[in-house]
Design an enzyme around this catalytic site. Structure first.
Site, PDB file in Angstrom:
ATOM      1  N   CYS A   1       0.978  -0.964  -0.384  1.00  0.00           N
ATOM      2  CA  CYS A   1       0.354  -0.334  -0.132  1.00  0.00           C
ATOM      3  C   CYS A   1       1.153   1.555   0.034  1.00  0.00           C
ATOM      4  O   CYS A   1       2.224   1.259   1.027  1.00  0.00           O
ATOM      5  CB  CYS A   1      -0.960   0.313   1.322  1.00  0.00           C
ATOM      6  SG  CYS A   1      -1.859   1.626   1.130  1.00  0.00           S
TER       7      CYS A   1
ATOM      8  N   CYS B   1       0.351   5.217   7.276  1.00  0.00           N
ATOM      9  CA  CYS B   1       0.180   4.371   8.255  1.00  0.00           C
ATOM     10  C   CYS B   1       0.795   3.753   9.441  1.00  0.00           C
ATOM     11  O   CYS B   1       1.321   3.024   8.853  1.00  0.00           O
ATOM     12  CB  CYS B   1      -1.455   3.940   8.532  1.00  0.00           C
ATOM     13  SG  CYS B   1      -2.909   4.538   7.367  1.00  0.00           S
TER      14      CYS B   1
ATOM     15  N   CYS C   1       0.806   0.421   9.905  1.00  0.00           N
ATOM     16  CA  CYS C   1      -0.195  -1.679   9.768  1.00  0.00           C
ATOM     17  C   CYS C   1       1.152  -1.775   8.500  1.00  0.00           C
ATOM     18  O   CYS C   1       2.010  -1.213   7.951  1.00  0.00           O
ATOM     19  CB  CYS C   1      -0.613  -0.232   7.905  1.00  0.00           C
ATOM     20  SG  CYS C   1      -1.589  -1.478   6.631  1.00  0.00           S
TER      21      CYS C   1
ATOM     22  N   CYS D   1     -16.843  -9.252   5.650  1.00  0.00           N
ATOM     23  CA  CYS D   1     -16.166  -7.545   5.628  1.00  0.00           C
ATOM     24  C   CYS D   1     -14.603  -8.307   4.760  1.00  0.00           C
ATOM     25  O   CYS D   1     -13.644  -9.459   5.235  1.00  0.00           O
ATOM     26  CB  CYS D   1     -15.346  -7.755   6.609  1.00  0.00           C
ATOM     27  SG  CYS D   1     -16.719  -7.351   7.840  1.00  0.00           S
TER      28      CYS D   1
ATOM     29  N   CYS E   1     -19.472  -6.278   4.135  1.00  0.00           N
ATOM     30  CA  CYS E   1     -18.252  -4.564   3.718  1.00  0.00           C
ATOM     31  C   CYS E   1     -17.433  -4.462   3.182  1.00  0.00           C
ATOM     32  O   CYS E   1     -16.644  -5.844   2.765  1.00  0.00           O
ATOM     33  CB  CYS E   1     -18.395  -4.672   5.903  1.00  0.00           C
ATOM     34  SG  CYS E   1     -17.325  -3.310   6.182  1.00  0.00           S
TER      35      CYS E   1
ATOM     36  N   CYS F   1     -19.289   2.092   8.735  1.00  0.00           N
ATOM     37  CA  CYS F   1     -18.825   1.719  10.127  1.00  0.00           C
ATOM     38  C   CYS F   1     -17.103   2.539  10.335  1.00  0.00           C
ATOM     39  O   CYS F   1     -16.447   2.892   9.361  1.00  0.00           O
ATOM     40  CB  CYS F   1     -17.893   0.286   9.339  1.00  0.00           C
ATOM     41  SG  CYS F   1     -16.509  -0.935  10.356  1.00  0.00           S
TER      42      CYS F   1
ATOM     43  N   ARG G   1     -17.953  -2.494  17.535  1.00  0.00           N
ATOM     44  CA  ARG G   1     -17.460  -3.616  17.548  1.00  0.00           C
ATOM     45  C   ARG G   1     -15.398  -4.174  18.263  1.00  0.00           C
ATOM     46  O   ARG G   1     -14.986  -3.356  18.241  1.00  0.00           O
ATOM     47  CB  ARG G   1     -16.795  -3.690  16.150  1.00  0.00           C
ATOM     48  CG  ARG G   1     -15.844  -4.986  15.906  1.00  0.00           C
ATOM     49  CD  ARG G   1     -16.553  -5.356  14.151  1.00  0.00           C
ATOM     50  NE  ARG G   1     -17.567  -5.647  13.259  1.00  0.00           N
ATOM     51  CZ  ARG G   1     -18.097  -4.166  12.880  1.00  0.00           C
ATOM     52  NH1 ARG G   1     -17.341  -3.581  12.230  1.00  0.00           N
ATOM     53  NH2 ARG G   1     -19.314  -4.574  12.416  1.00  0.00           N
TER      54      ARG G   1
HETATM   55  N1  SAM Z   1      -6.731   0.513   3.071  1.00  0.00           N
HETATM   56  C1  SAM Z   1      -8.467   0.809   3.848  1.00  0.00           C
HETATM   57  C2  SAM Z   1      -7.861   1.891   4.632  1.00  0.00           C
HETATM   58  O1  SAM Z   1      -6.940   2.137   5.594  1.00  0.00           O
HETATM   59  O2  SAM Z   1      -9.040   1.931   4.991  1.00  0.00           O
HETATM   60  C3  SAM Z   1      -8.031  -0.621   4.232  1.00  0.00           C
HETATM   61  C4  SAM Z   1      -7.687  -1.425   5.489  1.00  0.00           C
HETATM   62  S1  SAM Z   1      -6.750  -0.374   6.449  1.00  0.00           S
HETATM   63  C5  SAM Z   1      -5.881  -2.262   7.349  1.00  0.00           C
HETATM   64  C6  SAM Z   1      -8.417  -0.929   7.874  1.00  0.00           C
HETATM   65  C7  SAM Z   1      -7.748  -0.709   9.472  1.00  0.00           C
HETATM   66  O3  SAM Z   1      -7.472  -1.271   9.959  1.00  0.00           O
HETATM   67  C8  SAM Z   1      -7.273   0.794   9.644  1.00  0.00           C
HETATM   68  O4  SAM Z   1      -7.455   2.176   9.007  1.00  0.00           O
HETATM   69  C9  SAM Z   1      -6.755   0.436  11.080  1.00  0.00           C
HETATM   70  O5  SAM Z   1      -7.737   1.165  11.850  1.00  0.00           O
HETATM   71  C10 SAM Z   1      -6.898  -0.740  11.317  1.00  0.00           C
HETATM   72  N2  SAM Z   1      -5.686  -1.280  11.913  1.00  0.00           N
HETATM   73  C11 SAM Z   1      -4.580  -1.544  10.511  1.00  0.00           C
HETATM   74  N3  SAM Z   1      -3.769  -2.332  10.962  1.00  0.00           N
HETATM   75  C12 SAM Z   1      -3.443  -2.301  12.624  1.00  0.00           C
HETATM   76  C13 SAM Z   1      -3.170  -2.404  13.809  1.00  0.00           C
HETATM   77  N4  SAM Z   1      -1.406  -3.496  13.249  1.00  0.00           N
HETATM   78  N5  SAM Z   1      -3.563  -2.571  14.491  1.00  0.00           N
HETATM   79  C14 SAM Z   1      -4.781  -1.936  15.270  1.00  0.00           C
HETATM   80  N6  SAM Z   1      -5.259  -1.947  14.157  1.00  0.00           N
HETATM   81  C15 SAM Z   1      -5.071  -1.912  12.303  1.00  0.00           C
HETATM   82 FE1  SF4 Z   2      -2.440   1.225   3.624  1.00  0.00          FE
HETATM   83 FE2  SF4 Z   2      -2.751   0.427   5.727  1.00  0.00          FE
HETATM   84 FE3  SF4 Z   2      -2.993   2.439   5.935  1.00  0.00          FE
HETATM   85 FE4  SF4 Z   2      -4.997   0.845   4.425  1.00  0.00          FE
HETATM   86  S1  SF4 Z   2      -4.036   1.342   7.113  1.00  0.00           S
HETATM   87  S2  SF4 Z   2      -3.862   2.645   3.402  1.00  0.00           S
HETATM   88  S3  SF4 Z   2      -3.919  -0.941   4.213  1.00  0.00           S
HETATM   89  S4  SF4 Z   2      -0.738   1.294   4.970  1.00  0.00           S
END
Ligand code: SAM
Ligand code: SF4
Ligand code: DTB
Length: 325
Positions: free
Chosen positions: A63, A67, A70, A107, A139, A199, A271
């Site tokens: 990606c 973040c 992530c 989801c 979802c 959500c 959730r």
């Molecule tokens: N890329 C899309 C986005 O960011 O909206 C969808 C997938 S992203 C993985 C969805 C959510 O997962 C993130 O917004 C975050 O809140 C949660 N998430 C991702 N990595 C995480 C982690 N290591 N621990 C807890 N929550 C996490």
């Molecule tokens: Fe990409 Fe992970 Fe951020 Fe979603 S949470 S936008 S998958 S880096």
């Protein structure tokens, strides 16, 4: 007994919560907070059922966003490798298995900054139609989207779109710099305008303060209408991400977040999301007492672990009320 004047006031649906009020809730003695939340929970969810949602990562890794939590971000070296997008048939087979296991909602996640038109989006629409035709709620979480994409998802029958605020507006740029809080809110608006349920929640354990948690909840609780689902995640600290050294949160903080979310957004499905693998059964039950009424059900979240289905079934059986699953 529940119909006292003060309980009625507590149970009003409000969209004008202030951060100070929310901070006060988060700081209440825990048992007072849980009692208040449970009272509201019983009013809005008299059956106090727990919704089961199964997650599948359709597009994993690589990606472009940064973040900090992530493992799927291309900015960090983690064990998550970029994978080809799963084919429609494979996704629908997984949805069928989720249905057999007793899930209510399926989801699907795409590690994208945003949705782009083209084959991958057309396949997403087909996946949504397929999941809905199995009788499951569908979802999608796939980053930012525009009005026309939201409209097409709505036409395909999408139940909910997940897009989290993650943290407070103030702390946000210490976690993500490749998109803004405003971008997040714009996507939520497009989802709402298309008539898809929202959500939206966040994460604790990123290094934020209690005031950041209150601010994030304030943004959620002043959305009108409130999000229909509010995922509360505890950080899963993944090696290779900038947050790999973060200390685990105190599970009681998760209880406080669930309780406060329940009080602020009485009708939402709260959730209990990422981080459940590190919680005792008792901590999870406290979260349910506090108003959490949905979990991710399945051995995996997107890329990290989740409690085994058997363990969850056992837990739900042990607390009663779901013996038919
Ligand atoms: N890329 C899309 C986005 O960011 O909206 C969808 C997938 S992203 C993985 C969805 C959510 O997962 C993130 O917004 C975050 O809140 C949660 N998430 C991702 N990595 C995480 C982690 N290591 N621990 C807890 N929550 C996490
Ligand atoms: Fe990409 Fe992970 Fe951020 Fe979603 S949470 S936008 S998958 S880096
Ligand atoms: C949400 O709030 N949590 C889920 C879901 N929405 C998409 C994702 C949690 C991801 C945890 C890290 C991983 O497994 O990659």
């Amino acid at each position: 007994m529940l119909n006292t004047a003060s309980t009625l006031t507590n149970a009003e649906i409000r969209h004008d919560w202030t951060t100070a009020e929310i901070l006060q809730l988060l700081q209440q003695p825990l048992l007072d907070l849980v009692y208040r939340a449970q009272t509201i929970h019983r009013r809005y969810y008299p059956d106090h059922d727990i919704q089961l949602a199964t997650l599948l990562s359709v597009k994993t890794g690589g990606c472009s966003e940064n973040c900090a939590y992530c493992p799927q971000s291309a900015h960090y070296e983690t064990t998550v490798e970029k994978q080809p997008i799963l084919p429609v048939a494979e996704v629908l087979a997984a949805a069928e298995r989720a249905k057999e296991l007793g899930s209510d909602r399926f989801c699907m996640g795409w590690a994208w900054r945003e949705i782009r038109d083209g084959k991958a989006f057309d396949d997403m629409l087909e996946m949504v139609r397929g999941v809905r035709s199995l009788g499951l709620e569908a979802c999608v979480t796939a980053g930012m989207l525009n009005d026309s994409q939201a409209q097409r998802l709505a036409e395909a029958g999408l139940t909910a779109y997940n897009h989290n605020l993650d943290t407070s507006p103030e702390f946000y740029d210490q976690i993500i710099t490749t998109r803004t809080y405003g971008d997040r809110l714009q996507t939520l608006d497009a989802v709402r305008r298309a008539g898809i349920t929202v959500c939206c929640g966040g994460i604790i354990g990123l290094g934020e303060t209690l005031s950041d948690r209150a601010q994030m909840l304030q943004v959620l609780a002043t959305l009108t209408p409130h999000p229909e689902s509010v995922p509360i995640n505890a950080l899963v600290a993944v090696a290779g991400t900038p947050l790999q050294e973060q200390q685990p949160i105190d599970p009681l903080d998760l209880v406080r977040m669930c309780a406060t979310a329940r009080i602020l957004m009485p009708q939402a499905r709260v959730r209990l999301s990422a981080g459940r693998s590190s919680l005792s059964r008792e901590a999870q039950v406290l979260c349910f007492m506090a108003g959490a009424n949905s979990i991710f059900y399945g051995d995996k979240l997107l890329t990290t672990g989740n409690p085994e289905c058997d363990a969850d079934r056992q837990l739900l059986n042990d607390i009663g009320g779901v013996s038919d699953r």
